[in-house]
Design a protein around this motif. Structure first.
Motif, PDB file in Angstrom:
ATOM      1  N   SER A  34       8.360 -28.434  39.378  1.00  0.00           N
ATOM      2  CA  SER A  34       7.905 -29.202  40.541  1.00  0.00           C
ATOM      3  C   SER A  34       8.603 -30.553  40.610  1.00  0.00           C
ATOM      4  N   LYS A  46       2.344 -31.686  43.287  1.00  0.00           N
ATOM      5  CA  LYS A  46       1.709 -32.299  42.132  1.00  0.00           C
ATOM      6  C   LYS A  46       2.488 -31.992  40.851  1.00  0.00           C
ATOM      7  N   THR A  54       1.050 -26.072  39.051  1.00  0.00           N
ATOM      8  CA  THR A  54       1.326 -25.410  40.328  1.00  0.00           C
ATOM      9  C   THR A  54       0.697 -24.016  40.305  1.00  0.00           C
ATOM     10  N   ASP A  74       8.954 -23.654  45.366  1.00  0.00           N
ATOM     11  CA  ASP A  74       8.452 -24.028  44.045  1.00  0.00           C
ATOM     12  C   ASP A  74       7.380 -23.011  43.654  1.00  0.00           C
TER      13      ASP A  74
END
Ligand SMILES: Nc1nc2c(ncn2[C@@H]2O[C@H](COP(=O)(O)OP(=O)(O)OP(=O)(O)O)[C@@H](O)[C@H]2O)c(=O)[nH]1
Ligand SMILES: [Mg+2]
Lengths: 624, 88
Positions: A34, A46, A54, A74
């Motif tokens: 991420s 985040k 994630t 992602d």
């Protein structure tokens, strides 16, 4: 080696093969996927220092020089391509083109942790054998070098049959190379034959050979992590430091935020005064000043506290302490039938229940997951904070409590957090020994090394939080204030707004009064309880509007007004009510989505509401 | 010849990870757990033949952190009991 008859896309000459459209970022948990995604897209997914941050796929357009059109996705971390939990299934589905609305990726960025290469190479073998053009990124290069590790990327590329770059997503090293890959500037070498990896030991053996060929020097163990763990996981110092940290957090929320809150309060008051002076007397002034601004302003005052809370949460998450907290809590969780992994979503519920409920996707066992979803809203989310601190400041005198550091108000606040946690744990116990009974699921948690929180991460997270808070104040709270103002202004008496008791809002409030009278609440609080069904902090704005519209309002503000409307017993009852009741539409919506139906949100709403009412009643009886 | 009778060690069977004390090391022999879960543990580095060291544990001694293959993995005692070690 190197035979590639019929191997599809990877045999196409590099120039064309590299014209990607959709590129997936995949890799083991906590390897920095991420962080790199955020760097490349400018987005803010985040990032935190524990595995399983994630849990959904997120797409974003890569910011590339030369205007190449590449979409990045992602993904949740995976240890292998064998999916066991919801979040791993997401990565699996995206990679195989089975995710609805997303085509099969044309390229893959495989992120491995350079500080522990041989362990992560088996994943490389299975990803590379999908024959999607892949760039292997060895992330955390800064950490690896600092601990004396080294690797020859050229040799590794030859071994793997894929380009390899050494990178650091936090410092930005190697990110240009990744961008070059995305815009087609890096050729994909001829693939080599990789072992078919069903048998883990054989696969490990292969990984060890490959890393030896690539001249990989394993970095020295992280000394600081071991030193810190010797304290934080110590039988005595561990729990003690936990309590000290938590105590300091609560005390700071009260005392540290005060000057800032004073500042905001002053600004809100000044703006209100200015509007009153500038606008001509009439409906518009009443709407803007007494309706909207008293409502929105009352909530805005709490922004510094909420940001401070988020500062602490972010630092705890990004430092790696959270995983230790989960370890320490595992015993308690085991006793109520859950596992330590459930503790991580529960901790993030201190910020907000919505991401916490999403985070339960990392829990493999279905019933454990539902139980965790059902108890998460008991954890004290940041929306309760304004309500708590407002009432505490109005009704509890500020005295020393535990030594000079923790005062009565901070202790009361801490007590409410404990109350919420106790409700969560007891509910879990009941659920896990009845309708959600299941086999004990094993607990496996990888401990990340401690890292110094990145200021960028912390700063951006606080900024995003502040924006989200302002947005909520400008939408939900503003909307509720306007509606409430309207309801409080009709029916007109002699062409003027009626006394608020006789307005439509007052009538509605009185209609529900019988239900809440036993708890020590009057109709004004009743209106606040109704509007707080949208979101908890709305009650603060609502009370601001109601008091703003009363003719005899004094300037002492919300606290003084509340003291007239609530007894001490009623105040305690209100706190207890907010600790237990499910007053959040967004949470109900996300529970419905994650559990796939209205059954669980309905159960949750009814159960939490009943518990809130009964416990508030008991609290009122005891404290009156 | 018996190495230890510490909590849960079967008198004649091989010792398990749960029998090791802090900072002690052992070599993994086999994992006596359902195949799917054993597979996950292997992916995390619990592979036969690998050395495993006991690191810290949570206050109270359970769960424990094991150092294996360059990373630290926490397991409960009830799991560690089924990870069997090679005899010295
Ligand atoms: N030292 C160092 N830390 C990094 C680097 N990249 C990421 N980190 C840190 O590693 C941690 C994990 O980063 P994330 O980007 O959340 O990892 P992720 O792969 O998305 O993790 P999951 O979503 O849980 O699978 C964070 O604390 C980052 O700040 C790096 O290159 N060097
Ligand atoms: Mg991530």
């Amino acid at each position: 080696m190197g035979d590639c008859h019929g191997c599809g896309s990877s045999c196409v000459p590099p120039k064309q093969a590299a014209m990607h459209k959709l590129v997936a970022i995949i890799g083991p948990p906590n390897s920095g996927k991420s962080t790199l995604f955020n760097r490349l897209t400018g987005l803010r997914q985040k990032v935190a220092n524990f595995p399983g941050v994630t849990v959904e796929h997120h797409t974003g357009k890569a910011d590339l020089p030369g205007g190449h059109d590449v979409e990045l996705v992602d993904l949740p971390g995976v240890y292998s391509l064998h999916a066991r939990s919801e979040d791993e299934r997401v990565s699996h589905d995206v990679l195989h083109g089975k995710m609805p609305g997303l085509k099969r990726p044309d390229g893959v960025i495989l992120i491995l942790d350079a500080t522990n290469l041989s362990r992560h190479l088996p994943l490389a073998a299975s990803v590379l054998s999908l024959r999607i053009p892949t760039l292997v990124v060895l992330n955390m290069a800064d950490d690896m070098r600092q601990r004396g590790g080294a690797v020859d990327t050229g040799a590794l590329a030859d071994e793997l049959g894929a380009p390899v770059v050494l990178a650091s997503a936090t410092t930005g090293e190697g990110v240009d190379e990744v961008a070059r890959f995305l815009s087609g500037g890096i050729g994909v070498p001829k693939p080599v034959e990789l072992p078919v990896l069903q048998d883990v030991p054989a696969c490990r053996q292969w990984a060890r050979e490959v890393s030896r060929e690539a001249g990989y020097t394993h970095p020295a163990p992280p000394v600081w992590t071991r030193r810190l763990d010797a304290v934080f996981l110590h039988a005595v110092w561990g729990p003690l430091s936990f309590v000290l940290v938590v105590g300091a957090v609560f005390q700071t929320i009260f005392t540290g935020a005060r000057p800032l809150m004073g500042g905001v309060e002053w600004a809100v008051g000044a703006a209100g005064g200015l509007m009153r002076a500038v606008l001509p007397e009439g409906v518009l002034r009443s709407l803007l000043v007494d309706g909207v601004w008293s409502g929105v302003g009352a909530v805005l005052v709490f922004m510094p506290q909420i940001l401070l809370l988020f500062l602490f949460i972010t630092v705890l998450e990004d430092s790696g302490y959270l995983a230790r907290a989960a370890l320490i809590a595992d015993r308690t969780m085991a006793r109520v039938g859950l596992q330590g992994k459930s503790f991580i979503p529960l901790l993030s519920a201190y910020a907000c229940a919505v991401p916490a409920i999403m985070a339960t996707r990392t829990i493999e066992n279905k019933r454990d997951r539902i139980a965790t979803i059902l108890i998460a809203p008991f954890m004290t989310c940041s929306a309760r904070l304004p309500v708590y601190t407002l009432i505490i400041a109005a009704f509890i005198p500020d005295r020393q409590f535990i030594g000079p550091f923790v005062h009565t108000r901070a202790a009361a606040l801490m007590g409410l957090y404990v109350l919420g946690f106790a409700a969560a744990v007891l509910t879990a116990r009941v659920l896990k020994s009845s309708i959600l009974k299941s086999e004990r699921t094993p607990f496996v948690l990888e401990m990340p090394p401690y890292r110094v929180p990145s200021w960028r991460t912390v700063g951006l997270r606080l900024y995003d939080r502040a924006m989200a808070f302002l947005k909520r104040a400008g939408t939900v709270i503003l909307g509720v204030s306007v509606v409430l103002w309207a309801l409080a202004s009709i029916p007109l008496v002699d062409g003027k707004a009626p006394p608020i008791e006789q307005s439509l809002a007052g009538t509605l409030g009185r209609a529900i009064e019988p239900l809440i009278k036993p708890l020590g609440f009057n109709w004004k609080i009743g209106i606040g309880l109704v509007t707080s069904l949208a979101a908890r902090e709305v009650i603060v704005g609502t009370l601001g509007t109601i008091y703003g519209m009363e003719p005899d309002k004094d300037s002492a503000g919300l606290q003084a007004a509340l003291q007239k409307d609530l007894t001490f017993g009623g105040a305690v009852a209100l706190l207890v009510f907010f600790a237990f009741a499910m007053q959040c539409m967004s949470t109900l919506a996300v529970v419905r989505r994650e559990t796939g139906g209205w059954k669980w949100p309905a159960v949750q709403f009814a159960y939490m509401g009943a518990l809130a009412w009964l416990c508030a009643l008991a609290a009122y009886k005891v404290f009156s | 010849m018996q190495l230890s009778f510490k909590n849960g060690a079967r008198a004649n069977g091989p010792a398990s990870l749960a029998d090791l004390g802090e900072n002690e090391e052992g070599t993994l022999e086999r994992i006596d757990l359902p195949a799917d879960f054993a597979h996950r543990l292997m992916e995390l580095g619990f592979v036969p033949g690998h050395a495993i060291t006991v690191a810290h544990s949570a206050p109270g001694g359970d769960p424990r952190v094991f150092r294996v293959d360059g990373s630290e993995i926490a397991l409960r005692r009830e799991t560690a009991r089924h990870i069997l070690l090679r005899k010295q």
